[in-house]
Scaffold this active site. Structure first.
Site, PDB file in Angstrom:
ATOM      1  N   ASP A 132       0.818  -1.210   0.000  1.00  0.00           N
ATOM      2  CA  ASP A 132       0.000   0.000   0.000  1.00  0.00           C
ATOM      3  C   ASP A 132       0.858   1.269   0.000  1.00  0.00           C
ATOM      4  O   ASP A 132       1.886   1.325   0.669  1.00  0.00           O
ATOM      5  CB  ASP A 132      -0.901  -0.045   1.246  1.00  0.00           C
ATOM      6  CG  ASP A 132      -2.036   0.954   1.182  1.00  0.00           C
ATOM      7  OD1 ASP A 132      -2.258   1.527   0.102  1.00  0.00           O
ATOM      8  OD2 ASP A 132      -2.702   1.145   2.219  1.00  0.00           O
ATOM      9  N   HIS A 133       0.399   2.261  -0.731  1.00  0.00           N
ATOM     10  CA  HIS A 133       1.067   3.566  -0.769  1.00  0.00           C
ATOM     11  C   HIS A 133       2.560   3.467  -1.040  1.00  0.00           C
ATOM     12  O   HIS A 133       3.378   4.043  -0.319  1.00  0.00           O
ATOM     13  CB  HIS A 133       0.802   4.348   0.520  1.00  0.00           C
ATOM     14  CG  HIS A 133      -0.501   5.083   0.450  1.00  0.00           C
ATOM     15  ND1 HIS A 133      -0.654   6.256  -0.232  1.00  0.00           N
ATOM     16  CD2 HIS A 133      -1.720   4.775   0.935  1.00  0.00           C
ATOM     17  CE1 HIS A 133      -1.919   6.644  -0.163  1.00  0.00           C
ATOM     18  NE2 HIS A 133      -2.585   5.759   0.533  1.00  0.00           N
ATOM     19  N   GLU A 192      -3.363  -0.464  -8.425  1.00  0.00           N
ATOM     20  CA  GLU A 192      -4.193   0.672  -8.003  1.00  0.00           C
ATOM     21  C   GLU A 192      -3.364   1.944  -8.078  1.00  0.00           C
ATOM     22  O   GLU A 192      -2.222   1.978  -7.625  1.00  0.00           O
ATOM     23  CB  GLU A 192      -4.698   0.476  -6.564  1.00  0.00           C
ATOM     24  CG  GLU A 192      -5.409   1.725  -6.039  1.00  0.00           C
ATOM     25  CD  GLU A 192      -6.237   1.496  -4.780  1.00  0.00           C
ATOM     26  OE1 GLU A 192      -6.936   0.475  -4.713  1.00  0.00           O
ATOM     27  OE2 GLU A 192      -6.161   2.343  -3.881  1.00  0.00           O
ATOM     28  N   LYS A 204      -8.123   9.913  10.328  1.00  0.00           N
ATOM     29  CA  LYS A 204      -7.928   8.606  10.936  1.00  0.00           C
ATOM     30  C   LYS A 204      -8.879   8.363  12.110  1.00  0.00           C
ATOM     31  O   LYS A 204      -9.023   9.215  12.985  1.00  0.00           O
ATOM     32  CB  LYS A 204      -6.484   8.470  11.452  1.00  0.00           C
ATOM     33  CG  LYS A 204      -5.419   8.675  10.364  1.00  0.00           C
ATOM     34  CD  LYS A 204      -5.411   7.539   9.393  1.00  0.00           C
ATOM     35  CE  LYS A 204      -4.493   7.819   8.213  1.00  0.00           C
ATOM     36  NZ  LYS A 204      -4.643   6.851   7.140  1.00  0.00           N
ATOM     37  N   HIS A 262      -9.909   5.204   0.423  1.00  0.00           N
ATOM     38  CA  HIS A 262      -8.849   5.041   1.431  1.00  0.00           C
ATOM     39  C   HIS A 262      -9.280   5.644   2.767  1.00  0.00           C
ATOM     40  O   HIS A 262     -10.254   6.382   2.820  1.00  0.00           O
ATOM     41  CB  HIS A 262      -7.566   5.753   0.976  1.00  0.00           C
ATOM     42  CG  HIS A 262      -6.848   5.031  -0.119  1.00  0.00           C
ATOM     43  ND1 HIS A 262      -5.519   5.230  -0.391  1.00  0.00           N
ATOM     44  CD2 HIS A 262      -7.278   4.092  -1.002  1.00  0.00           C
ATOM     45  CE1 HIS A 262      -5.162   4.456  -1.396  1.00  0.00           C
ATOM     46  NE2 HIS A 262      -6.213   3.768  -1.790  1.00  0.00           N
TER      47      HIS A 262
HETATM   48 ZN    ZN Z   1      -4.520   6.593   0.744  1.00  0.00          ZN
END
Ligand code: ZN
Length: 509
Positions: free
Chosen positions: A180-181, A289, A331, A363
């Site tokens: 991810d990322h 992605e 978050k 996300h």
């Molecule tokens: Zn993100």
């Protein structure tokens, strides 16, 4: 004595049918500590995962050449040779070679896919139990480089944790693994080499936000730095053109094209470079992605269209794309912003994604209960959603109940070091809103996980808490935390089923 030994002592292994053994292990879970879903025959050997008070093991009874590489210590019980193997990455590789379903797989074509980041490597059991009867494909292994650094883990650890949980549960419906990322070629290469099945490329370092605001005349110098070939191609494709997609219309003027090219041109080039050199050449299916969500301004439809159109024209096979939505996706707390505007913009993003044949990825999807019904409905049940931190908060909820003293020490430490975590996570929490610890009873500690300020503070300080050491180099909290969660595996699993279950319900599942 370990409880699983009782099972071997009181069972005629050779004269009992495999299905009966499995049923006996399942029924006597409390008594024997055997995960019956993991009970398997490999030739004449039997293997199973078990737990005792301090850890889990893989037990092998009898022998088979395919299991010869398992590392462990040997014991003899009732004249039978037993190997007791630790739950390591090495042993996991042996299991993954034999049991194909324990390996992650790509998910393009699956409609609802959910990223379930597990920072501690203990949450996948609960996640599997939450999704196993639903039409949801879980991406059980999902970590960003930032998370790996903050937890002191690597991608193989992350993959192994998920694979062990899959084996423990006997879950055969498939799962994914998301690097991810990732930002650089080195990071993508590392994740591909380890076997991640999804790569989320974060292009934020190549997005020029300053160009979003400047006057077009001032952007010309930047624009002219792109090759004339590139500029001519863009102008032909987009300048002064009207686009109509599933009932939505937008017009791109030549000024707008110049602006979009300045903001996203480099990100597109970077993406093409990574995709063609690393993803397409990997020799296996990988879900790709593109994430343009970590920017200051929200992605408008024309920009979304421009970026996707350029990638698809250049042969990129996109599984999902994460735009930056309006409002705030902070978050650990619910959505903040104009919900009406979100609905309008989200609908257009979905239309563009449908048109190009990929799905929208949301996300920071932990706890966004206000937007979940919209995501479920507007995508007609075709989306990717990522959650991560909320699983850590559920772990803390268990700690607060089962070992209040440890929770108190972590909480105090988090407050003391909050400023460090704020450097890499943006939250609006105000620590002064959190009731002082000495005024909270033990029985009320878990309630801190229901309040926004304390949720956010504990959410973003996970790395500092996990890596904290005393002056002798001994972990301040990590070992104790793992110990509590091992002893209360069931409680953690139940907490996750409840909390992630609530996410899925809001999504309309
Ligand atoms: Zn993100």
């Amino acid at each position: 004595m370990s409880r699983w030994k009782n099972f071997l002592e009181c069972t005629e292994l050779k004269n009992t049918k495999f299905e009966e053994l499995k049923a006996k292990a399942a029924e006597g879970f409390e008594r024997y500590g055997i995960y019956s879903g993991s009970l398997n025959q490999v030739g004449n050997a039997l293997i199973m995962m078990v737990y005792d008070d301090t850890q889990k093991y893989l037990i092998m009874i009898g022998e088979d050449a395919r299991l010869a590489n398992l590392n462990g210590r040997e014991e003899i019980i009732k004249g039978e040779k037993i190997k007791v193997c630790p739950i390591t990455n090495e042993n996991c590789r042996v299991i993954r070679n034999i049991f194909i379903y324990t390996n992650p797989q790509a998910h393009k074509g699956k409609k609802i896919t959910i990223g379930l980041g597990d920072r501690l490597g203990l949450a996948s059991t609960g996640h599997i139990q939450t999704v196993k009867d639903l039409d949801v494909f879980p991406v059980l292994a999902q970590q960003s480089i930032r998370e790996l650094n903050l937890t002191g883990r690597n991608y193989e650890d992350v993959l192994s944790s998920a694979a062990w949980a899959v084996f423990q549960e006997g879950y055969k419906k498939g799962y994914g693994a998301d690097g991810d990322h990732l930002k650089t070629a080195e990071e993508v290469k590392m994740a591909v080499d380890v076997g991640m099945t999804m790569i989320t490329l974060d292009c934020s370092d190549h997005i020029d936000n300053s160009a979003a605001a400047g006057e077009v005349v001032e952007l010309m110098e930047k624009y002219n730095r792109f090759s004339s070939e590139e500029r001519v191609k863009w102008e032909k494709r987009y300048a002064d053109k009207k686009f109509e997609i599933e009932g939505f219309e937008f017009f791109i003027t030549s000024d707008e094209l110049i602006r979009m090219a300045c903001v996203y041109g480099k990100a597109i080039q970077h993406t093409l470079d990574i995709y063609h050199n690393l993803i397409a050449k990997s020799g296996r299916e990988i879900d790709f992605e593109m994430s343009i969500d970590e920017t200051l301004t929200s992605t408008n439809p024309a920009s979304h269209y421009f970026v996707s159109s350029e990638l698809i024209n250049a042969g990129v096979d996109i599984t999902s794309l994460a735009p930056r939505f309006c409002g705030e996706f902070q978050k650990g707390i619910d959505y903040r912003g104009d919900l009406g505007q979100f609905i309008r913009e989200f609908t257009v993003h979905v239309a563009i994604a449908d048109y190009f044949g990929y799905k929208i990825s949301v996300h920071s999807g932990s706890d966004k209960f206000m937007v979940f019904p919209i995501v479920g409905e507007k995508t007609k049940g075709n989306y990717h959603l990522k959650t991560a931190g909320t699983n850590w908060l559920e772990a803390l909820r268990v700690v607060a109940v089962k070992k209040p003293d440890l929770y108190r020490r972590m909480h105090a430490f988090a407050l003391e070091h909050l400023h460090e975590a704020r450097k890499y996570y943006h939250i609006s929490a105000k620590p002064e809103n959190i009731t002082a610890l000495d005024r909270i009873k033990d029985s009320e500690l878990a309630g801190l996980m229901d309040k926004e300020d304390s949720r956010q503070v504990m959410h973003i300080t996970y790395g500092l808490i996990l890596l904290a050491k005393d002056k002798n180099g001994k972990s301040l909290f990590r070992d104790e935390l793992y110990e509590v969660l091992h002893k209360n595996e069931n409680e953690y699993t139940e907490a996750l089923k409840k909390h992630i279950g609530k996410h899925l319900q809001s999504l309309g599942l």
